[in-house]
Write an enzyme that holds these catalytic residues in place. Structure first.
Site, PDB file in Angstrom:
ATOM      1  N   THR A 231      11.943  -0.142  -2.618  1.00  0.00           N
ATOM      2  CA  THR A 231      10.860   0.116  -3.568  1.00  0.00           C
ATOM      3  C   THR A 231      11.455  -0.192  -4.919  1.00  0.00           C
ATOM      4  O   THR A 231      12.680  -0.222  -5.043  1.00  0.00           O
ATOM      5  CB  THR A 231      10.420   1.603  -3.478  1.00  0.00           C
ATOM      6  OG1 THR A 231       9.581   1.788  -2.340  1.00  0.00           O
ATOM      7  CG2 THR A 231       9.669   2.103  -4.687  1.00  0.00           C
TER       8      THR A 231
ATOM      9  N   VAL B 258       0.461   4.678   4.081  1.00  0.00           N
ATOM     10  CA  VAL B 258       0.768   4.843   2.657  1.00  0.00           C
ATOM     11  C   VAL B 258       1.942   5.815   2.541  1.00  0.00           C
ATOM     12  O   VAL B 258       1.933   6.879   3.170  1.00  0.00           O
ATOM     13  CB  VAL B 258      -0.459   5.385   1.889  1.00  0.00           C
ATOM     14  CG1 VAL B 258      -0.102   5.628   0.426  1.00  0.00           C
ATOM     15  CG2 VAL B 258      -1.630   4.399   1.980  1.00  0.00           C
TER      16      VAL B 258
ATOM     17  N   ASP C  24       5.089   7.496  -0.261  1.00  0.00           N
ATOM     18  CA  ASP C  24       5.117   8.391  -1.431  1.00  0.00           C
ATOM     19  C   ASP C  24       4.867   7.686  -2.760  1.00  0.00           C
ATOM     20  O   ASP C  24       4.509   8.318  -3.755  1.00  0.00           O
ATOM     21  CB  ASP C  24       6.488   9.078  -1.514  1.00  0.00           C
ATOM     22  CG  ASP C  24       7.615   8.040  -1.651  1.00  0.00           C
ATOM     23  OD1 ASP C  24       7.616   7.051  -0.885  1.00  0.00           O
ATOM     24  OD2 ASP C  24       8.475   8.207  -2.527  1.00  0.00           O
TER      25      ASP C  24
HETATM   26  N1  ASP Z   1       9.240   5.119  -0.415  1.00  0.00           N
HETATM   27  C1  ASP Z   1       8.681   3.903   0.087  1.00  0.00           C
HETATM   28  C2  ASP Z   1       7.663   4.207   1.136  1.00  0.00           C
HETATM   29  O1  ASP Z   1       7.850   5.108   1.895  1.00  0.00           O
HETATM   30  C3  ASP Z   1       9.700   3.000   0.669  1.00  0.00           C
HETATM   31  C4  ASP Z   1      11.012   2.990  -0.056  1.00  0.00           C
HETATM   32  O2  ASP Z   1      11.143   3.421  -1.147  1.00  0.00           O
HETATM   33  O3  ASP Z   1      11.991   2.539   0.491  1.00  0.00           O
HETATM   34  O4  ASP Z   1       6.689   3.499   1.217  1.00  0.00           O
END
Ligand code: ASP
Length: 316
Positions: free
Chosen positions: A186, A215, A217
């Site tokens: 992310t 979806v 966080d």
């Molecule tokens: N947090 C993001 C999600 O769960 C993925 C990530 O940050 O690696 O969609």
């Protein structure tokens, strides 16, 4: 670290950087806690550093000329969305069906917020989330239509703009090996401007091989993204479900607000209680109301950029 190694890697030591306030403004960004994907391993560490430095420079330039924290975090995230090495915008992770669904959110320290999920048309989801905040009476839109996106003046693109060869190979590999731990990543940024306001922006393609419609966080205010003047701004990356259950970004701000914790202590406690204790992996960048910067992760790696007294620090 390979996909397989990550699947079996146990948690997790927390690594933490805590930088005292410096210039009156501050900016920290991350490029995900999922590590470099195997399929991109021909890309040098230098390419990731270059991408992080470019994004940091874009945000910092705004802060240095007295611009707002909100403008700075959006500009930094835009750069990372445009860079195919990171899991947001172009080069985002693919769903089980090989498509791209993007999530993003922004929040400023005075309490305004905007978010989108399962976005398919906007080239830069971070600015679409900002438009939800500034141009609509709503806070959170799911699957915004192409007409709406274009009507707000955002550049629209087809799916093939987002989908890159390395991500196609990554998905094929995950599906072929039936890997249990989906790969993630992310991008996000937090800033404090010289007027004392903070802001946070976060943007993602989610977890590689996630179901259509899943979806995480990232667009959920309080979970993957949060900002409140006088307390903190936080942008997260990692296993989204754990960040939602632990309301991680807000938990940090709440520790400061109700317990009087310092930012470093709040981040340490939240990661220990809501991630490590739950066997979940990830990290975050945060800035305090006073401009202190705390960057931390319990994942093996996290891409990040921030400044300390000696200049730009990059984690790759
Ligand atoms: N947090 C993001 C999600 O769960 C993925 C990530 O940050 O690696 O969609």
């Amino acid at each position: 670290m390979s996909v397989n190694e990550e699947a079996i890697a146990p948690p997790r030591t927390t690594k933490l950087w805590d930088v005292a306030p410096q210039n009156g403004f501050a900016l920290a960004l991350h490029g995900g806690a999922g590590g470099q994907i195997n399929e991109l391993s021909q890309e040098s560490k230098a390419s990731f550093e270059e991408g992080l430095a470019l994004a940091h420079g874009a945000g910092r330039a705004i802060l240095a000329r007295g611009g707002s924290a909100l403008d700075a975090v959006c500009a930094a995230v835009e750069q990372l969305e445009n860079n195919p090495l990171f899991n947001a915008g172009r080069g985002a992770a693919l769903t089980t069906d090989g498509e791209v669904e993007l999530d993003a959110s922004v929040m400023d320290g005075v309490g305004r917020a905007g978010a989108i999920a399962a976005s398919r048309h906007a080239k830069n989801p971070v600015y679409l989330a900002r438009s939800v905040m500034e141009r609509s009476p709503h806070l959170f839109l799911v699957s915004p239509s192409e007409e709406l996106v274009a009507g707000w003046g955002h550049e629209t693109v087809e799916q093939d703009y987002f989908i890159t060869e390395p991500r196609i190979r990554q998905l094929a590999r995950i599906q072929e090996l039936r890997l249990a731990a989906p790969r993630h990543g992310t991008v996000g940024a937090v800033a404090r401007d010289s007027h004392g306001h903070v802001a946070a922006a976060t943007s993602t393609g989610g977890m590689a091989n996630q179901e259509m419609g899943r979806v995480g966080d990232t667009p959920i205010i309080g979970a993957g993204n949060y900002a409140r003047d006088g307390l903190a701004a936080v942008s997260c990356t990692g296993e989204g479900e754990a960040f939602i259950r632990g309301v991680v970004a807000y938990d940090i701000a709440a520790r400061i607000r109700y317990l009087g914790s310092g930012l470093g202590e709040a981040v340490t406690q939240t990661i220990a209680n809501e991630l490590t204790a739950k066997d979940a992996s990830g990290g975050l960048v945060s800035v305090g109301g006073d401009g202190r910067v705390v960057v931390a992760h319990n994942s093996p790696t996290m891409f990040a950029a921030f400044e300390d007294r000696d200049g730009l620090v990059m984690l790759t």
